[in-house]
Design an enzyme around this catalytic site. Sequence first.
Site, PDB file in Angstrom:
ATOM      1  N   PHE A  11       0.851  -1.195   0.000  1.00  0.00           N
ATOM      2  CA  PHE A  11       0.000   0.000   0.000  1.00  0.00           C
ATOM      3  C   PHE A  11       0.881   1.238   0.000  1.00  0.00           C
ATOM      4  O   PHE A  11       1.699   1.447   0.897  1.00  0.00           O
ATOM      5  CB  PHE A  11      -0.911   0.012   1.229  1.00  0.00           C
ATOM      6  CG  PHE A  11      -1.815   1.217   1.294  1.00  0.00           C
ATOM      7  CD1 PHE A  11      -2.905   1.332   0.440  1.00  0.00           C
ATOM      8  CD2 PHE A  11      -1.573   2.240   2.210  1.00  0.00           C
ATOM      9  CE1 PHE A  11      -3.751   2.442   0.499  1.00  0.00           C
ATOM     10  CE2 PHE A  11      -2.407   3.358   2.277  1.00  0.00           C
ATOM     11  CZ  PHE A  11      -3.499   3.456   1.411  1.00  0.00           C
ATOM     12  N   GLY A  12       0.695   2.085  -1.028  1.00  0.00           N
ATOM     13  CA  GLY A  12       1.437   3.332  -1.141  1.00  0.00           C
ATOM     14  C   GLY A  12       0.529   4.526  -0.956  1.00  0.00           C
ATOM     15  O   GLY A  12      -0.610   4.525  -1.437  1.00  0.00           O
ATOM     16  N   TYR A  13       1.026   5.544  -0.266  1.00  0.00           N
ATOM     17  CA  TYR A  13       0.218   6.736   0.016  1.00  0.00           C
ATOM     18  C   TYR A  13       0.967   8.031  -0.292  1.00  0.00           C
ATOM     19  O   TYR A  13       0.391   9.112  -0.254  1.00  0.00           O
ATOM     20  CB  TYR A  13      -0.221   6.743   1.487  1.00  0.00           C
ATOM     21  CG  TYR A  13       0.949   6.630   2.448  1.00  0.00           C
ATOM     22  CD1 TYR A  13       1.609   7.765   2.916  1.00  0.00           C
ATOM     23  CD2 TYR A  13       1.404   5.391   2.874  1.00  0.00           C
ATOM     24  CE1 TYR A  13       2.680   7.666   3.773  1.00  0.00           C
ATOM     25  CE2 TYR A  13       2.471   5.278   3.741  1.00  0.00           C
ATOM     26  CZ  TYR A  13       3.118   6.413   4.185  1.00  0.00           C
ATOM     27  OH  TYR A  13       4.185   6.303   5.035  1.00  0.00           O
ATOM     28  N   GLY A  14       2.265   7.927  -0.596  1.00  0.00           N
ATOM     29  CA  GLY A  14       3.090   9.086  -0.919  1.00  0.00           C
ATOM     30  C   GLY A  14       3.841   8.828  -2.218  1.00  0.00           C
ATOM     31  O   GLY A  14       3.238   8.533  -3.244  1.00  0.00           O
ATOM     32  N   SER A  15       5.168   8.904  -2.161  1.00  0.00           N
ATOM     33  CA  SER A  15       5.965   8.745  -3.387  1.00  0.00           C
ATOM     34  C   SER A  15       5.868   7.346  -3.989  1.00  0.00           C
ATOM     35  O   SER A  15       6.104   7.180  -5.187  1.00  0.00           O
ATOM     36  CB  SER A  15       7.431   9.101  -3.121  1.00  0.00           C
ATOM     37  OG  SER A  15       7.994   8.232  -2.156  1.00  0.00           O
ATOM     38  N   GLU A  88      12.488   2.786   2.671  1.00  0.00           N
ATOM     39  CA  GLU A  88      11.603   3.392   3.661  1.00  0.00           C
ATOM     40  C   GLU A  88      12.169   3.415   5.078  1.00  0.00           C
ATOM     41  O   GLU A  88      11.719   4.213   5.908  1.00  0.00           O
ATOM     42  CB  GLU A  88      10.253   2.663   3.674  1.00  0.00           C
ATOM     43  CG  GLU A  88       9.526   2.673   2.338  1.00  0.00           C
ATOM     44  CD  GLU A  88       9.112   4.069   1.895  1.00  0.00           C
ATOM     45  OE1 GLU A  88       8.769   4.899   2.761  1.00  0.00           O
ATOM     46  OE2 GLU A  88       9.142   4.337   0.687  1.00  0.00           O
TER      47      GLU A  88
END
Length: 196
Positions: A11-15, A88
Amino acid sequence: MAAESGDLWVFGYGSLMWRPGFPFRERHLATLTGYHRSLCIFSHVHRGTPEMPGLVLGLDRGGKCRGLAFGVEATDAEATLAYLREREQVTAVYLERRVTVRLEDGRAVRAVTYVADRRHPQYAGRLPTEDLLRLINQGVGISGANPDYVRATHRQLIEMGVSDSILAGIAERLSQGDAAKSATTARRSASLSAKR
């Protein structure tokens, strides 16, 4: 984290939404409940330095977050996790978590994501808008300038049909600042030309 086939979900929410950096089989709009997207992490590597920190997104407790879920083939899962941990967790400000996200087609999958560690010195919490702008404007790290990160994330959210009033406001203020800088540069150039 894995579907029945043994595949990995991220799950990605930024870059990660606009620069995942790993191979994936499918990509879906997804919703995570229990966390929200927040400019709450002082960046000391990717978009700033310890001396001149930038500000990047983290998942902070409470609310909901709409982002992108990436389905990764089982054969690529180990390499993808290694890549994500290197990217990350370079300063350990994020905690790796397995969370349930709801895909746009209704499926619920377990996905790996990275949430803000509120006990870490780089956790910024909720900052006033002027502090957000100051940090973002000063931040430059190994992945580039901090304003570019904010603009790219904001553009991606628009493409996804996701509204984020804080990021939208920051992006607008950054654009106004760019326009002011351009106008100042143009005036200086005109003044220099007139003196020749």
